[in-house]
Design an enzyme around this catalytic site. Sequence first.
Site, short mmCIF file in Angstrom:
data_model
loop_
_atom_site.label_atom_id
_atom_site.label_comp_id
_atom_site.label_asym_id
_atom_site.label_seq_id
_atom_site.Cartn_x
_atom_site.Cartn_y
_atom_site.Cartn_z
N GLY A 1 -10.16 -2.82 -11.44
CA GLY A 1 -10.02 -2.94 -9.99
C GLY A 1 -9.24 -1.78 -9.39
O GLY A 1 -8.70 -0.92 -10.10
N ASN A 2 -9.13 -1.76 -8.04
CA ASN A 2 -8.41 -0.70 -7.35
C ASN A 2 -6.98 -0.56 -7.86
O ASN A 2 -6.51 0.53 -8.18
CB ASN A 2 -8.37 -0.97 -5.84
CG ASN A 2 -9.67 -0.65 -5.15
OD1 ASN A 2 -10.53 0.04 -5.69
ND2 ASN A 2 -9.84 -1.16 -3.94
N ARG B 1 4.86 -15.96 -6.44
CA ARG B 1 5.91 -15.35 -5.62
C ARG B 1 6.93 -16.35 -5.08
O ARG B 1 8.09 -16.01 -4.86
CB ARG B 1 5.29 -14.60 -4.45
CG ARG B 1 4.54 -13.35 -4.87
CD ARG B 1 3.86 -12.71 -3.67
NE ARG B 1 2.98 -11.63 -4.09
CZ ARG B 1 2.01 -11.14 -3.33
NH1 ARG B 1 1.80 -11.63 -2.11
NH2 ARG B 1 1.25 -10.16 -3.79
N CYS C 1 1.86 -6.31 -0.45
CA CYS C 1 1.92 -4.87 -0.21
C CYS C 1 2.71 -4.53 1.05
O CYS C 1 3.50 -3.56 1.06
CB CYS C 1 0.51 -4.29 -0.14
SG CYS C 1 -0.63 -5.22 0.89
N GLN D 1 -2.91 -2.57 8.52
CA GLN D 1 -3.19 -2.54 7.09
C GLN D 1 -4.59 -2.01 6.77
O GLN D 1 -5.58 -2.41 7.38
CB GLN D 1 -3.02 -3.94 6.50
CG GLN D 1 -1.59 -4.45 6.64
CD GLN D 1 -1.38 -5.85 6.10
OE1 GLN D 1 -0.70 -6.66 6.71
NE2 GLN D 1 -1.95 -6.15 4.93
N SER E 1 -8.28 -1.15 1.85
CA SER E 1 -8.12 -1.22 0.39
C SER E 1 -7.28 -2.41 -0.03
O SER E 1 -7.36 -2.84 -1.18
CB SER E 1 -7.51 0.07 -0.14
OG SER E 1 -6.27 0.36 0.48
N PRO F 1 -23.85 -3.13 12.49
CA PRO F 1 -22.94 -3.53 11.40
C PRO F 1 -23.13 -5.00 11.03
O PRO F 1 -23.33 -5.85 11.90
CB PRO F 1 -21.55 -3.29 12.00
CG PRO F 1 -21.76 -2.33 13.11
CD PRO F 1 -23.12 -2.63 13.66
N HIS G 1 -0.81 1.54 4.42
CA HIS G 1 -0.42 0.56 5.42
C HIS G 1 0.67 1.14 6.32
O HIS G 1 1.56 1.87 5.84
CB HIS G 1 0.16 -0.70 4.75
CG HIS G 1 -0.86 -1.56 4.05
ND1 HIS G 1 -2.21 -1.31 4.08
CD2 HIS G 1 -0.70 -2.69 3.30
CE1 HIS G 1 -2.84 -2.25 3.37
NE2 HIS G 1 -1.95 -3.09 2.89
#
Length: 346
Positions: A12-13, A99, A134, A161, A164, A187, A246
């Site tokens: 993944g990214n 978290r 993030c 943001q 990604s 779109p 971001h």
Amino acid sequence: MGYRVAVIGATGNVGREVLNILSERNFPADEVVALASSRSTGREISFGDKTLKVKNLADYDFTGTDFAIMSAGGSTAKEWAPKIAAQGCLVIDNSSYFRYHSDVPLVVPEVNAHVLDAFMADPKRSNIIANPNCSTAQLVVALKPLHDVAKLKRIVVSTYQSVSGSGKDAMDELWNQTKGIFVNDKPSPEKFPKQIAFNVIPHIDVFMEDGYTKEEWKVLAETKKILDPKIKVTCTAVRVPVFVGHAEAVNMEFENPITPDEARDALREAPGIAVLDKREAGGYATPVDCVGDYETYVSRIREDVTVENGLVMWVVSDNLRKGAALNTIQIAETLIERGLMDKRAA
């Protein structure tokens, strides 16, 4: 001594960024293993000047592995993190699942590395450490030095943001919509609720009963857990047609007086921060400027004249790095630097 590291969600990214940063920072690893689901097994992925063959998470034995860096989503973390941790491996998880668990520390090393000391000294510890959202990560890095100087009371943050943050499919959607508009293709939103190309969407994650989105709630809850539970926080999270990086506009109210110059000086001396604050055209950071960098950039530091002891600032960071991959590796580095890995057998 070298460490054994498993990167889960390596295709993944964020997983790819983890591998890149491990190599860039010369992390003291004797072995790095790329793991993913069965559908990615056998794929080749770059790690510095090497190529790793992706292995199946379901078949991997974590005995003897020191760190498992997970970037594979909440459902995978829920299923696998406790199993991996039970084998004595420290799991550093990028998802939101752990978290808010009371027995799991939520860590940004520049801000609250001290919580790792008590965690590692606890023989009943969960062996799971959470990485924040993030947007929260870059926010608290910029807030911490100012909180130390003048004590924050209230924060109003608006996030801008990049796509990604929603993964590769979201990046593809922005790319395809942008190309399509130029040839009069209408779109077709799939990953986002509305057109993202040439647009902004004030909606990230699901809506909650109070009208906030879950993304906004994450910023509230995580800032309090990491920095100070007494701080009042409100947030509006917006998705913008940017691929990486971001940005945040942050209004702050402090208990004690603090001038923009004092804030600038404190930020310049703080770890992980680059101050770019010239009051002229182009004298500020933008997402394009921060891509590929480790630092969190702070600009536009000025007085908020609407409240007593108020300041405003602009915060920008590479969300795939400080917002995710970099922070997980910094957690591992902090554990090593503080000599805490020696306490695993305590």
